[in-house]
Design an enzyme around this catalytic site. Structure first.
Site, mmCIF file in Angstrom:
data_model
loop_
_atom_site.group_PDB
_atom_site.id
_atom_site.type_symbol
_atom_site.label_atom_id
_atom_site.label_comp_id
_atom_site.label_asym_id
_atom_site.label_seq_id
_atom_site.Cartn_x
_atom_site.Cartn_y
_atom_site.Cartn_z
ATOM 1 N N TYR A 181 0.854 -1.192 0.000
ATOM 2 C CA TYR A 181 0.000 0.000 0.000
ATOM 3 C C TYR A 181 0.884 1.233 0.000
ATOM 4 C CZ TYR A 181 -5.021 0.123 0.036
ATOM 5 O OH TYR A 181 -6.315 0.149 -0.374
ATOM 6 N N GLU A 234 -0.424 4.826 -0.584
ATOM 7 C CA GLU A 234 -1.215 6.045 -0.839
ATOM 8 C C GLU A 234 -0.328 7.281 -0.704
ATOM 9 O OE1 GLU A 234 -4.539 6.063 1.785
ATOM 10 O OE2 GLU A 234 -5.744 4.772 0.491
ATOM 11 N N ASP A 255 -5.408 13.830 -25.491
ATOM 12 C CA ASP A 255 -5.431 12.441 -25.044
ATOM 13 C C ASP A 255 -4.729 11.628 -26.148
ATOM 14 O OD1 ASP A 255 -6.020 9.794 -24.571
ATOM 15 O OD2 ASP A 255 -8.103 10.142 -23.998
ATOM 16 N N THR A 295 -2.865 6.334 -22.274
ATOM 17 C CA THR A 295 -2.850 4.996 -21.699
ATOM 18 C C THR A 295 -1.438 4.483 -21.935
ATOM 19 O OG1 THR A 295 -3.578 4.029 -23.789
ATOM 20 C CG2 THR A 295 -5.291 4.481 -22.156
ATOM 21 N N LYS A 342 -1.373 0.648 -25.159
ATOM 22 C CA LYS A 342 -1.726 0.504 -26.580
ATOM 23 C C LYS A 342 -0.418 0.472 -27.390
ATOM 24 C CE LYS A 342 -6.332 2.551 -26.153
ATOM 25 N NZ LYS A 342 -6.518 2.952 -24.775
ATOM 26 N N ARG A 391 -1.466 -2.367 -18.640
ATOM 27 C CA ARG A 391 -2.729 -1.648 -18.687
ATOM 28 C C ARG A 391 -2.692 -0.509 -17.659
ATOM 29 N NH1 ARG A 391 -6.834 -2.775 -21.432
ATOM 30 N NH2 ARG A 391 -5.626 -4.406 -22.425
HETATM 31 C C1 PLP Z 1 -8.427 7.994 -26.705
HETATM 32 C C2 PLP Z 1 -8.661 7.123 -25.517
HETATM 33 N N1 PLP Z 1 -8.636 7.665 -24.299
HETATM 34 C C3 PLP Z 1 -8.852 6.945 -23.185
HETATM 35 C C4 PLP Z 1 -9.104 5.600 -23.272
HETATM 36 C C5 PLP Z 1 -9.442 4.852 -22.023
HETATM 37 O O1 PLP Z 1 -8.479 4.010 -21.613
HETATM 38 P P1 PLP Z 1 -8.814 2.880 -20.537
HETATM 39 O O2 PLP Z 1 -9.567 1.828 -21.238
HETATM 40 O O3 PLP Z 1 -7.467 2.477 -20.030
HETATM 41 O O4 PLP Z 1 -9.626 3.544 -19.456
HETATM 42 C C6 PLP Z 1 -9.124 4.968 -24.517
HETATM 43 C C7 PLP Z 1 -9.377 3.525 -24.611
HETATM 44 O O5 PLP Z 1 -9.561 2.930 -25.585
HETATM 45 C C8 PLP Z 1 -8.910 5.759 -25.676
HETATM 46 O O6 PLP Z 1 -8.965 5.218 -26.901
#
Ligand code: PLP
Length: 426
Positions: A47, A49, A193, A219, A222, A228
């Site tokens: 843990y 935090e 993002d 993320t 990918k 993950r």
């Molecule tokens: C552009 C984008 N942002 C955020 C996410 C969310 O990621 P997670 O599934 O890890 O929550 C995805 C997932 O496919 C995504 O394509």
């Protein structure tokens, strides 16, 4: 204790499924054995935090080291000034940014989900659309590219607090500079993002959004090929002028706001085993071989898109700049839905996902499109000469999606082919 044969049998079968099939889901990849090892390590027992050096639990000195390493490697990878590696997922990273930058009910602007955007960019069934007022921009019907004029019009008319670039199903490079200009004009925060193309960006093959955006989320699983999870970064605008006034009247820097939006704002204890695995993946991404891998991902995607077009399929926007593409099935098979196509391909051990295409005539449950990506097959060692062959297999299935015999013979071909591209050392 008796071994849990029930669950380990499931894991064995999933491992077999991954080994024998052609994995074309654009958001998936295969991590290295070292990433897997770190994820399955004793760090899961801890843990922690809080943040390195400022934890709410004792005994965090060792995990502090790996979290610091993850942060430093991630900053180096993208030339960032600040990073938080604790978000459990991409959606969690986005949620923390929303929490840090907006009050409930504030307006923000993102790409329409039906045009390639992500759930966490304003879907009415997601926190983003439920707690905040989501505005959207589209892609143009004429060329499938982001409608920047519309984005600017909505931004000027509505003056959202936050503008989001980035998508889940968009195969083209972004004009971040243009979005930043309008964000500055209306005093909005610009967030990118980069979840999907993060690996290509790390390798320098696509523009680095940290040069244009105030905040970047990603993320890690990918194209970046890590465990993950999610992360948040800031570049040249750190520290920045968009601090919030606290009840004590002091202006808090965005980095502090983001840190506290992740923990304690939206998460509890960080997943230190996953953070260590992130550090391993970032270390891999800093190596020259990662650039070679990403170049191949891009080459494979271009070759795959070309092969689809040559077979009479329509690719939204006509091609791809990155690792993915969206196929509009209606041009070649007007009666075939994405749902049926996905099912038939899965029966042939070719994994992909149904996807709405922009201006789709079908619902999100049926869809007229399929999304394809090359990160996973490239990790397995496939080169561009294999792409026409894969498209040929896909086309064979889609021509007769109910012909079991046909699907069986494609599946044998898929399984035979994938034996030549080994996966997992264990
Ligand atoms: C552009 C984008 N942002 C955020 C996410 C969310 O990621 P997670 O599934 O890890 O929550 C995805 C997932 O496919 C995504 O394509």
């Amino acid at each position: 204790m008796k071994r849990d044969t029930e669950i380990f049998d499931i894991i064995r079968r999933e491992r077999e499924r991954q080994m024998k099939g052609i994995e074309l889901i654009a958001s998936e990849n295969f991590v290295s054995d070292e990433v897997l090892e770190a994820m399955g390590s004793v760090l899961t027992n801890k843990y922690a935090e809080g943040y390195p050096g400022k934890r709410y639990y004792g005994g965090c000195e060792v995990v502090d080291e790996s979290e610091r390493l993850a942060i430093e490697r991630l900053k180096k990878l993208y030339g960032a000034c600040w990073a938080n590696v604790q978000p459990h997922s991409g959606a969690q990273a986005n949620m923390a940014v929303f929490m840090a930058c907006m009050q409930a009910g504030d307006k923000f602007l993102g790409l329409n989900l039906a045009h390639g955007g992500h759930l966490s960019h304003g879907s009415p069934v997601n926190f983003s659309g439920l707690m905040f007022k989501a505005l959207e921009y589209n892609v143009k019907e004429s060329d499938g590219r982001v409608d920047y004029e519309q984005l600017e019009q909505v931004a000027r008319a509505e003056r959202p607090r936050l503008i989001i670039a980035g998508a889940s199903a968009y195969s083209r490079e972004w004009d971040y500079e243009r979005i930043r200009k309008v964000a500055d004009e209306i005093d909005a925060i610009f967030m990118v993002d980069m979840a999907h193309p993060a690996g290509l960006i790390a390798a320098g093959l696509l523009k680095n959004p940290l040069r244009y955006a105030h905040i970047v989320t990603t993320t890690t699983h990918k194209t970046l090929r890590g465990p993950r999870g999610g992360a948040i970064l800031m570049g040249k605008d750190f520290p920045n002028p968009w601090g919030k006034t606290t009840p004590k009247g002091e202006i808090k820097m965005m980095s502090a706001l983001l840190d506290s939006a992740v923990f304690p704002g939206t998460q509890g204890g960080p997943l230190e085993h996953v953070i260590a695995a992130k550090a391993v993946a970032f270390g891999e991404a800093l190596q020259d071989s990662f650039k070679t891998y990403q170049q191949q991902v891009q080459k494979n995607a271009a070759a795959m898109a070309k092969a689809f077009v040559e077979k009479g399929y329509k690719i939204i926007s006509g091609g791809t700049d990155n690792h993915c593409m969206l196929v509009d099935l209606r041009t070649k098979f007007p009666d075939l839905t994405g749902k049926i196509a996905e099912r038939a391909l899965v029966e042939a051990d070719i994994t992909t996902n149904k996807n709405m295409v922009p201006f789709d005539s079908r619902s999100a449950f049926q869809t007229s499109g399929l999304r394809f990506g090359t990160p996973a097959i490239t990790t397995r060692g496939m080169k561009e000469d294999m792409m026409p062959f894969i498209v040929e297999l896909i086309d064979t299935v889609l021509r007769e999606p109910d012909n079991k015999e046909n699907i069986d013979s494609v599946r044998c071909e898929v399984n035979r082919t994938m034996k030549q591209y080994p996966l997992f050392a264990w």
